[in-house]
Motif scaffolding. Structure first.
Motif, PDB file in Angstrom:
ATOM      1  N   THR A 144      48.702 -20.000 -27.193  1.00  0.00           N
ATOM      2  CA  THR A 144      47.755 -20.802 -27.970  1.00  0.00           C
ATOM      3  C   THR A 144      47.914 -20.521 -29.459  1.00  0.00           C
ATOM      4  O   THR A 144      46.967 -20.648 -30.228  1.00  0.00           O
ATOM      5  CB  THR A 144      46.306 -20.533 -27.524  1.00  0.00           C
ATOM      6  N   SER A 145      49.120 -20.131 -29.858  1.00  0.00           N
ATOM      7  CA  SER A 145      49.360 -19.819 -31.260  1.00  0.00           C
ATOM      8  C   SER A 145      49.470 -21.091 -32.094  1.00  0.00           C
ATOM      9  O   SER A 145      49.570 -22.206 -31.567  1.00  0.00           O
ATOM     10  CB  SER A 145      50.641 -18.994 -31.401  1.00  0.00           C
ATOM     11  N   GLN A 146      49.487 -20.904 -33.394  1.00  0.00           N
ATOM     12  CA  GLN A 146      49.532 -22.028 -34.323  1.00  0.00           C
ATOM     13  C   GLN A 146      50.837 -22.828 -34.208  1.00  0.00           C
ATOM     14  O   GLN A 146      50.872 -24.004 -34.553  1.00  0.00           O
ATOM     15  CB  GLN A 146      49.361 -21.508 -35.746  1.00  0.00           C
ATOM     16  N   SER A 147      51.894 -22.213 -33.688  1.00  0.00           N
ATOM     17  CA  SER A 147      53.172 -22.920 -33.567  1.00  0.00           C
ATOM     18  C   SER A 147      53.150 -24.001 -32.485  1.00  0.00           C
ATOM     19  O   SER A 147      54.059 -24.819 -32.399  1.00  0.00           O
ATOM     20  CB  SER A 147      54.309 -21.938 -33.272  1.00  0.00           C
ATOM     21  N   ILE A 148      52.129 -24.008 -31.654  1.00  0.00           N
ATOM     22  CA  ILE A 148      52.016 -24.992 -30.580  1.00  0.00           C
ATOM     23  C   ILE A 148      51.337 -26.245 -31.135  1.00  0.00           C
ATOM     24  O   ILE A 148      50.150 -26.221 -31.461  1.00  0.00           O
ATOM     25  CB  ILE A 148      51.202 -24.423 -29.393  1.00  0.00           C
ATOM     26  N   ASP A 149      52.106 -27.341 -31.249  1.00  0.00           N
ATOM     27  CA  ASP A 149      51.494 -28.574 -31.758  1.00  0.00           C
ATOM     28  C   ASP A 149      50.650 -29.217 -30.661  1.00  0.00           C
ATOM     29  O   ASP A 149      50.665 -28.797 -29.501  1.00  0.00           O
ATOM     30  CB  ASP A 149      52.532 -29.539 -32.334  1.00  0.00           C
ATOM     31  N   SER A 150      49.891 -30.234 -31.018  1.00  0.00           N
ATOM     32  CA  SER A 150      48.914 -30.797 -30.079  1.00  0.00           C
ATOM     33  C   SER A 150      49.563 -31.387 -28.824  1.00  0.00           C
ATOM     34  O   SER A 150      49.028 -31.241 -27.722  1.00  0.00           O
ATOM     35  CB  SER A 150      48.032 -31.831 -30.766  1.00  0.00           C
ATOM     36  N   ALA A 151      50.717 -32.043 -28.965  1.00  0.00           N
ATOM     37  CA  ALA A 151      51.377 -32.624 -27.791  1.00  0.00           C
ATOM     38  C   ALA A 151      51.853 -31.528 -26.839  1.00  0.00           C
ATOM     39  O   ALA A 151      51.701 -31.640 -25.615  1.00  0.00           O
ATOM     40  CB  ALA A 151      52.548 -33.509 -28.218  1.00  0.00           C
ATOM     41  N   LEU A 152      52.425 -30.463 -27.386  1.00  0.00           N
ATOM     42  CA  LEU A 152      52.883 -29.355 -26.548  1.00  0.00           C
ATOM     43  C   LEU A 152      51.693 -28.646 -25.908  1.00  0.00           C
ATOM     44  O   LEU A 152      51.744 -28.270 -24.741  1.00  0.00           O
ATOM     45  CB  LEU A 152      53.728 -28.372 -27.360  1.00  0.00           C
ATOM     46  N   PHE A 153      50.606 -28.496 -26.657  1.00  0.00           N
ATOM     47  CA  PHE A 153      49.419 -27.855 -26.101  1.00  0.00           C
ATOM     48  C   PHE A 153      48.835 -28.681 -24.961  1.00  0.00           C
ATOM     49  O   PHE A 153      48.417 -28.135 -23.934  1.00  0.00           O
ATOM     50  CB  PHE A 153      48.381 -27.607 -27.194  1.00  0.00           C
ATOM     51  N   ASP A 154      48.839 -30.005 -25.112  1.00  0.00           N
ATOM     52  CA  ASP A 154      48.391 -30.867 -24.015  1.00  0.00           C
ATOM     53  C   ASP A 154      49.279 -30.674 -22.786  1.00  0.00           C
ATOM     54  O   ASP A 154      48.780 -30.634 -21.656  1.00  0.00           O
ATOM     55  CB  ASP A 154      48.410 -32.336 -24.434  1.00  0.00           C
ATOM     56  N   ALA A 155      50.584 -30.537 -23.006  1.00  0.00           N
ATOM     57  CA  ALA A 155      51.519 -30.313 -21.894  1.00  0.00           C
ATOM     58  C   ALA A 155      51.271 -28.948 -21.250  1.00  0.00           C
ATOM     59  O   ALA A 155      51.300 -28.826 -20.016  1.00  0.00           O
ATOM     60  CB  ALA A 155      52.960 -30.419 -22.374  1.00  0.00           C
ATOM     61  N   THR A 181      41.397 -23.719 -28.020  1.00  0.00           N
ATOM     62  CA  THR A 181      42.111 -24.278 -29.172  1.00  0.00           C
ATOM     63  C   THR A 181      43.266 -23.361 -29.557  1.00  0.00           C
ATOM     64  O   THR A 181      43.390 -22.250 -29.053  1.00  0.00           O
ATOM     65  CB  THR A 181      41.161 -24.439 -30.372  1.00  0.00           C
ATOM     66  N   THR A 182      44.102 -23.835 -30.474  1.00  0.00           N
ATOM     67  CA  THR A 182      45.251 -23.058 -30.927  1.00  0.00           C
ATOM     68  C   THR A 182      44.983 -22.450 -32.301  1.00  0.00           C
ATOM     69  O   THR A 182      44.114 -22.908 -33.032  1.00  0.00           O
ATOM     70  CB  THR A 182      46.514 -23.934 -31.003  1.00  0.00           C
ATOM     71  N   GLY A 183      45.769 -21.445 -32.639  1.00  0.00           N
ATOM     72  CA  GLY A 183      45.693 -20.801 -33.947  1.00  0.00           C
ATOM     73  C   GLY A 183      46.226 -19.393 -33.886  1.00  0.00           C
ATOM     74  O   GLY A 183      46.266 -18.774 -32.831  1.00  0.00           O
ATOM     75  N   GLY A 184      46.674 -18.877 -35.009  1.00  0.00           N
ATOM     76  CA  GLY A 184      47.159 -17.504 -35.074  1.00  0.00           C
ATOM     77  C   GLY A 184      48.653 -17.402 -34.861  1.00  0.00           C
ATOM     78  O   GLY A 184      49.346 -18.388 -34.614  1.00  0.00           O
ATOM     79  N   ALA A 185      49.132 -16.193 -34.974  1.00  0.00           N
ATOM     80  CA  ALA A 185      50.556 -15.886 -34.804  1.00  0.00           C
ATOM     81  C   ALA A 185      50.870 -15.708 -33.322  1.00  0.00           C
ATOM     82  O   ALA A 185      49.981 -15.707 -32.482  1.00  0.00           O
ATOM     83  CB  ALA A 185      50.901 -14.631 -35.588  1.00  0.00           C
TER      84      ALA A 185
END
Length: 166
Positions: A51-62, A116-120
């Motif tokens: 759930t890091s910040q590098s995960i964009d919304s489309a990848l997070f949905d996947a 949600t996503t965020g962080g290193a």
């Protein structure tokens, strides 16, 4: 039933002693009718969700869709925990391995929808947290990372992640 070699076996029967017994079959050597197999006890699974910040919304949905499918496919004999991981790891829903019953699945999936996503990203710590969540007495236990594989903290390579601490 067909075994991996393609040979046919008799349908396994379940006995009160919690063992499976195969029937004899031409082509099998030895005493197939007396071979006993342990009843599967289910899987114990720690899903580690990046759930890091590098995960964009489309990848997070996947990622969430994959976790939802895996959790939905777990049976009554299975146990699981889902962890959210960035530079630290936090439980999603329950903080320990739980039975894969309908109530636990619903609680985890409801919490997953609010995650949600965020962080290193520290994959080494995330995998370690997943392993720490597994009971030592669970013979069919595994950590399953759901991640993009790009750490921004900690060891930067798979070999570094797997290396024992100095």
């Amino acid at each position: 039933m067909v075994c991996p070699s393609g040979e046919r076996w008799a349908r396994p029967t379940y006995s009160p002693a919690t063992s499976w017994v195969t029937g004899s079959s031409p082509g099998l050597t030895g005493s197939a009718s007396s071979t006993k197999y342990s009843k599967p006890s289910g899987v114990t699974l720690a899903l580690v969700l990046d759930t890091s910040q590098s995960i964009d919304s489309a990848l997070f949905d996947a990622e969430r869709a994959l976790v939802t499918a895996v959790v939905g496919g777990l049976g009554a004999q299975d146990r699981f925990v889902v962890l959210s991981a960035d530079q630290t790891a936090r439980p999603i829903g329950f903080d320990k391995i739980s039975p894969a019953d309908a109530a636990h699945k619903k609680t985890v999936l409801d919490a997953l929808a609010r995650t949600t996503t965020g962080g290193a990203t520290d994959l080494g710590r995330a995998l370690e947290a997943g392993a720490d969540a597994l009971p030592s007495a669970a013979p069919a236990a595994m950590v399953a990372p759901v991640a993009d594989g790009w750490p921004t903290r900690g060891a930067p390579t798979p070999n570094g992640i797997l290396a024992p601490p100095a």
